[in-house]
Enzyme design. Structure first.
Site, PDB file in Angstrom:
ATOM      1  N   ASN A 228       0.857  -1.186   0.000  1.00 20.72           N
ATOM      2  CA  ASN A 228       0.000   0.000   0.000  1.00 20.72           C
ATOM      3  C   ASN A 228       0.893   1.235   0.000  1.00 20.72           C
ATOM      4  O   ASN A 228       1.489   1.568   1.016  1.00 20.72           O
ATOM      5  CB  ASN A 228      -0.909  -0.036   1.242  1.00 20.72           C
ATOM      6  CG  ASN A 228      -1.778   1.209   1.363  1.00 20.72           C
ATOM      7  OD1 ASN A 228      -1.815   2.048   0.455  1.00 20.72           O
ATOM      8  ND2 ASN A 228      -2.480   1.334   2.481  1.00 20.72           N
TER       9      ASN A 228
ATOM     10  N   LYS B   7       0.007   4.229  -0.253  1.00 18.52           N
ATOM     11  CA  LYS B   7      -0.662   5.404   0.351  1.00 18.52           C
ATOM     12  C   LYS B   7      -0.467   6.630  -0.550  1.00 18.52           C
ATOM     13  O   LYS B   7      -0.414   6.474  -1.775  1.00 18.52           O
ATOM     14  CB  LYS B   7      -0.158   5.608   1.786  1.00 18.52           C
ATOM     15  CG  LYS B   7      -0.301   4.327   2.617  1.00 18.52           C
ATOM     16  CD  LYS B   7      -0.099   4.506   4.097  1.00 18.52           C
ATOM     17  CE  LYS B   7      -0.286   3.169   4.794  1.00 18.52           C
ATOM     18  NZ  LYS B   7      -0.152   3.260   6.263  1.00 18.52           N
TER      19      LYS B   7
ATOM     20  N   HIS C 115      -9.584   0.868   4.929  1.00 18.23           N
ATOM     21  CA  HIS C 115      -8.286   1.091   5.579  1.00 18.23           C
ATOM     22  C   HIS C 115      -8.487   2.032   6.772  1.00 18.23           C
ATOM     23  O   HIS C 115      -9.316   2.951   6.727  1.00 18.23           O
ATOM     24  CB  HIS C 115      -7.285   1.699   4.582  1.00 18.23           C
ATOM     25  CG  HIS C 115      -5.897   1.696   5.128  1.00 18.23           C
ATOM     26  ND1 HIS C 115      -5.463   2.666   6.000  1.00 18.23           N
ATOM     27  CD2 HIS C 115      -4.875   0.836   4.978  1.00 18.23           C
ATOM     28  CE1 HIS C 115      -4.213   2.395   6.351  1.00 18.23           C
ATOM     29  NE2 HIS C 115      -3.838   1.280   5.748  1.00 18.23           N
TER      30      HIS C 115
ATOM     31  N   GLU D 180      -6.909   4.476   7.795  1.00 16.70           N
ATOM     32  CA  GLU D 180      -6.763   5.909   7.496  1.00 16.70           C
ATOM     33  C   GLU D 180      -8.039   6.459   6.852  1.00 16.70           C
ATOM     34  O   GLU D 180      -8.397   7.620   7.065  1.00 16.70           O
ATOM     35  CB  GLU D 180      -5.521   6.127   6.614  1.00 16.70           C
ATOM     36  CG  GLU D 180      -4.243   5.962   7.431  1.00 16.70           C
ATOM     37  CD  GLU D 180      -3.062   5.381   6.695  1.00 16.70           C
ATOM     38  OE1 GLU D 180      -3.022   5.411   5.458  1.00 16.70           O
ATOM     39  OE2 GLU D 180      -2.151   4.866   7.391  1.00 16.70           O
TER      40      GLU D 180
ATOM     41  N   GLU E  87      -5.102  -5.123  10.536  1.00 17.45           N
ATOM     42  CA  GLU E  87      -4.112  -4.066  10.743  1.00 17.45           C
ATOM     43  C   GLU E  87      -4.437  -3.317  12.034  1.00 17.45           C
ATOM     44  O   GLU E  87      -5.282  -2.399  12.028  1.00 17.45           O
ATOM     45  CB  GLU E  87      -4.135  -3.073   9.580  1.00 17.45           C
ATOM     46  CG  GLU E  87      -3.828  -3.682   8.232  1.00 17.45           C
ATOM     47  CD  GLU E  87      -3.338  -2.635   7.254  1.00 17.45           C
ATOM     48  OE1 GLU E  87      -2.154  -2.665   6.901  1.00 17.45           O
ATOM     49  OE2 GLU E  87      -4.129  -1.764   6.852  1.00 17.45           O
TER      50      GLU E  87
ATOM     51  N   GLY F  94       2.401   2.413  10.818  1.00 17.21           N
ATOM     52  CA  GLY F  94       3.295   3.564  10.676  1.00 17.21           C
ATOM     53  C   GLY F  94       4.011   3.964  11.951  1.00 17.21           C
ATOM     54  O   GLY F  94       4.591   5.046  12.029  1.00 17.21           O
TER      55      GLY F  94
ATOM     56  N   SER G 198       3.545  -1.935  10.404  1.00 18.99           N
ATOM     57  CA  SER G 198       4.997  -1.922  10.630  1.00 18.99           C
ATOM     58  C   SER G 198       5.690  -3.223  10.221  1.00 18.99           C
ATOM     59  O   SER G 198       6.686  -3.628  10.843  1.00 18.99           O
ATOM     60  CB  SER G 198       5.323  -1.562  12.089  1.00 18.99           C
ATOM     61  OG  SER G 198       4.882  -0.249  12.373  1.00 18.99           O
TER      62      SER G 198
HETATM   63  P1  13P Z   1       3.019   0.513   7.667  1.00 17.12           P
HETATM   64  O1  13P Z   1       3.568  -0.774   7.100  1.00 17.12           O
HETATM   65  O2  13P Z   1       3.715   1.737   7.178  1.00 17.12           O
HETATM   66  O3  13P Z   1       2.911   0.444   9.162  1.00 17.12           O
HETATM   67  O4  13P Z   1       1.509   0.656   7.124  1.00 17.12           O
HETATM   68  C1  13P Z   1       0.670  -0.421   7.220  1.00 17.12           C
HETATM   69  C2  13P Z   1      -0.551  -0.124   6.449  1.00 17.12           C
HETATM   70  O5  13P Z   1      -1.333   0.736   6.802  1.00 17.12           O
HETATM   71  C3  13P Z   1      -0.756  -0.883   5.205  1.00 17.12           C
HETATM   72  O6  13P Z   1      -2.034  -0.678   4.713  1.00 17.12           O
END
Ligand code: 13P
Length: 252
Positions: free
Chosen positions: A10, A12, A95, A97, A165, A171, A211
């Site tokens: 992803n 983002k 997701h 976010e 997740e 993150g 992560s």
């Molecule tokens: P990170 O791997 O940066 O923690 O993000 C995970 C994520 O949100 C994947 O969709």
């Protein structure tokens, strides 16, 4: 039952034409058997064709989001009809976010899941608890609620991957321990067995996100209910190839 491993990258809201070309050169340098491992990259909508040109055919691509509305007067949206028309095979839905920053509700994720599947687009449905919810021992309750919201919307479980997740791991560099991730995945699978069927629970792929890195993926992929990963930050780096290699080695 052997489930085909699945790894998502992803990206983002990141990427330039140059960075995508460079990453593509690195990613294309590794090979894997698509029958044993699916790798799906999720660039921004505007970078989709750049990424399609940069990545070889081993890689599938997906959208990070799909509109809950159809074509029409919906400024800023990308509809499922458009994804289908552009041959986009996958989309993320729900997701954290999207849920947190853009206030998407469980009901929204259900509508998006339904509309994507109706257009033949496979769905990676993202679920997971916040730190507060984990500390209140509500992890399983939250994941079950987020799945329950979408059960009616899922017409074909073969076209769905669940990404667990935990929000506190996204993150932050604070990856879930192998046991924390395994416990959550096992509970999600058990819940699907109860709500849908044992057959679906046995075959649905549940991947971990939060992560994930080349340093921690080897241990996590050994866990029996972890079928792969949804990777954020590390999917923008050459080390993503090491994650692919670790999953490939574990499933060889
Ligand atoms: P990170 O791997 O940066 O923690 O993000 C995970 C994520 O949100 C994947 O969709």
């Amino acid at each position: 039952m052997a489930r085909t491993a699945w790894v998502g990258g992803n990206w983002k809201c990141n990427g330039t034409t140059e960075s995508i070309k460079t990453l593509g050169e690195v990613f294309n340098g590794t090979s894997f058997d698509k029958k044993k491992l699916n790798v799906v990259i999720f660039p921004t909508a505007i970078h989709y064709s750049t990424a399609r040109q940069a990545l070889n055919e081993q890689y599938e691509l997906g959208s990070q989001n799909v509109s809950k509305t159809k074509n029409g007067a919906f400024t800023g949206e990308v509809s499922a009809e458009m994804l289908k028309n552009m041959n986009v095979p996958w989309t993320l839905v729900g997701h954290s976010e999207r849920r947190t920053l853009y206030h998407e509700t469980d009901a929204d994720t259900a509508v998006k899941t339904k509309i994507a599947l109706e257009h033949g687009i496979e769905v990676c449905l993202c679920i997971g608890e916040t730190l507060e919810e984990r500390e209140a021992e509500k992890t399983n309750e939250v994941c079950s609620r987020q799945i329950d919201a979408c059960v009616e919307a899922i017409s074909d479980w073969n076209k769905v991957v669940i990404a667990y997740e935990p929000v506190w791991a996204i993150g932050t560099g604070k990856v879930a321990s192998q046991q924390q991730a395994q416990d959550a995945h096992e509970a999600i699978r058990a819940h699907i067995a109860k709500k849908v069927s044992q057959e679906v629970a046995d075959k649905v792929r549940i991947v971990y996100g939060g992560s994930v890195s080349d340093a921690n993926c080897e241990g996590l992929i050994q866990m029996k209910d972890i079928d792969g990963f949804l990777v954020g930050g590390a999917s923008l780096k050459p080390a993503f190839v090491d994650i692919i290699k670790a999953v490939k080695a574990a499933r060889a």
